[in-house]
Design a protein around this motif. Structure first.
Motif, PDB file in Angstrom:
ATOM      1  N   LYS A   1       0.873  -1.173   0.000  1.00 56.42           N
ATOM      2  CA  LYS A   1       0.000   0.000   0.000  1.00 56.42           C
ATOM      3  C   LYS A   1       0.907   1.218   0.000  1.00 56.42           C
ATOM      4  O   LYS A   1       1.670   1.424   0.955  1.00 56.42           O
ATOM      5  N   LEU A   2       0.831   2.004  -1.062  1.00 56.33           N
ATOM      6  CA  LEU A   2       1.765   3.112  -1.246  1.00 56.33           C
ATOM      7  C   LEU A   2       1.021   4.424  -1.408  1.00 56.33           C
ATOM      8  O   LEU A   2      -0.053   4.475  -2.019  1.00 56.33           O
ATOM      9  N   THR A   3       1.605   5.481  -0.871  1.00 57.74           N
ATOM     10  CA  THR A   3       1.140   6.847  -1.092  1.00 57.74           C
ATOM     11  C   THR A   3       2.301   7.637  -1.673  1.00 57.74           C
ATOM     12  O   THR A   3       3.366   7.717  -1.062  1.00 57.74           O
TER      13      THR A   3
ATOM     14  N   PHE B   1      -5.752   8.648  -8.248  1.00 60.66           N
ATOM     15  CA  PHE B   1      -4.890   9.803  -8.478  1.00 60.66           C
ATOM     16  C   PHE B   1      -5.729  11.077  -8.483  1.00 60.66           C
ATOM     17  O   PHE B   1      -6.739  11.172  -9.183  1.00 60.66           O
ATOM     18  N   TYR B   2      -5.294  12.050  -7.668  1.00 62.02           N
ATOM     19  CA  TYR B   2      -5.969  13.348  -7.618  1.00 62.02           C
ATOM     20  C   TYR B   2      -5.429  14.222  -8.742  1.00 62.02           C
ATOM     21  O   TYR B   2      -4.302  14.729  -8.665  1.00 62.02           O
ATOM     22  N   LEU B   3      -6.252  14.400  -9.773  1.00 60.66           N
ATOM     23  CA  LEU B   3      -5.863  15.291 -10.873  1.00 60.66           C
ATOM     24  C   LEU B   3      -5.842  16.730 -10.383  1.00 60.66           C
ATOM     25  O   LEU B   3      -4.977  17.520 -10.768  1.00 60.66           O
ATOM     26  N   THR B   4      -6.819  17.090  -9.574  1.00 59.05           N
ATOM     27  CA  THR B   4      -6.863  18.365  -8.861  1.00 59.05           C
ATOM     28  C   THR B   4      -7.324  18.055  -7.442  1.00 59.05           C
ATOM     29  O   THR B   4      -7.567  16.896  -7.095  1.00 59.05           O
ATOM     30  N   GLN B   5      -7.508  19.075  -6.645  1.00 63.39           N
ATOM     31  CA  GLN B   5      -7.952  18.855  -5.275  1.00 63.39           C
ATOM     32  C   GLN B   5      -9.339  18.221  -5.231  1.00 63.39           C
ATOM     33  O   GLN B   5      -9.675  17.488  -4.298  1.00 63.39           O
ATOM     34  N   ASP B   6     -10.151  18.506  -6.260  1.00 61.52           N
ATOM     35  CA  ASP B   6     -11.541  18.041  -6.255  1.00 61.52           C
ATOM     36  C   ASP B   6     -11.820  16.910  -7.235  1.00 61.52           C
ATOM     37  O   ASP B   6     -12.860  16.257  -7.142  1.00 61.52           O
TER      38      ASP B   6
ATOM     39  N   ARG C   1      -0.924  12.547  -3.578  1.00 62.79           N
ATOM     40  CA  ARG C   1      -1.871  12.647  -4.694  1.00 62.79           C
ATOM     41  C   ARG C   1      -2.152  11.286  -5.321  1.00 62.79           C
ATOM     42  O   ARG C   1      -3.191  11.093  -5.946  1.00 62.79           O
ATOM     43  N   LEU C   2      -1.233  10.353  -5.170  1.00 63.50           N
ATOM     44  CA  LEU C   2      -1.377   9.034  -5.783  1.00 63.50           C
ATOM     45  C   LEU C   2      -1.358   7.956  -4.707  1.00 63.50           C
ATOM     46  O   LEU C   2      -0.447   7.903  -3.884  1.00 63.50           O
TER      47      LEU C   2
END
Length: 198
Positions: free
Chosen positions: A2-4, A58-63, A9-10
């Motif tokens: 399990k990786l952050t 993956f967070y492309l942007t904050q939202d 963001r990923l």
């Protein structure tokens, strides 16, 4: 694992596994008479399941975030099962080699309330409902689901539409019955989920 990564963001969850199965449950017909088709469950022989799974977000942007995932599975007998005429090496029923999904979710504020919209597409590879891999091949279909929701105080509201394209592929054929009855994907379903946090 399990990786952050990438400043959170990923996210990546992955696994490699092997399951050694002894006394595999199997459903067979009771008796040999054409009029006797009561199903019974027996303990079969041995099987092994090996697979790889990966899930990413993956967070492309904050939202706005995208989720991608997939799996490979190899499930087969490792010992003959004479009672059903199955032999070592045959693939277990209902086990697709591949599956995958993609999901896009956007969160936002609506009238000061937390809200979201989401769409997801999943794919199931092909498989058979019997050890001999004969008859109708199942799976090999894709399914699209969409939803939108918001949180108002302690109340969660979610509108959803599952199987938007109304895909009606077969998911199983119960060959233990004489009429080989089949089951299909649940048709397009639209609804509302309401939850309350106590």
């Amino acid at each position: 694992a399990k990786l952050t990564l990438m400043d959170n963001r990923l996210q990546v969850n992955s696994s490699i596994y092997q399951i050694n199965w002894d006394g595999l449950p199997m459903t067979v017909r009771a008796g040999t008479s054409p009029t006797c088709f009561a199903p019974i469950t027996i303990n079969g022989e041995e099987a092994v399941v090996r697979g790889v799974e990966i899930e990413t977000e993956f967070y492309l942007t904050q939202d706005l975030r995208i989720g991608l995932g997939g799996a490979y599975k190899n499930a087969e007998l490792t010992k003959d099962v004479p009672i059903v005429g199955a032999v070592d090496g045959e693939r277990l029923p209902g086990t697709a080699d591949y599956s995958a999904y993609a999901r896009l979710r956007y969160g936002f504020e609506l009238a000061s309330y937390t809200a979201f919209i989401q769409g997801g597409y999943s794919y199931m590879g092909s498989y058979f409902s019997n050890l001999k891999e004969t008859g109708t091949e199942l799976g090999g279909y894709g399914k699209l689901d969409v939803s939108a929701g918001m949180t108002v105080g302690k109340i969660n509201l979610e509108f959803f539409a599952n199987n938007v394209t109304n895909t009606d592929d077969l998911t199983w054929i119960a060959t233990v019955f004489p009429d080989n009855r089949g089951y299909r994907l649940k048709p397009r379903t639209i609804g509302l989920n309401i939850g309350y946090q106590f």
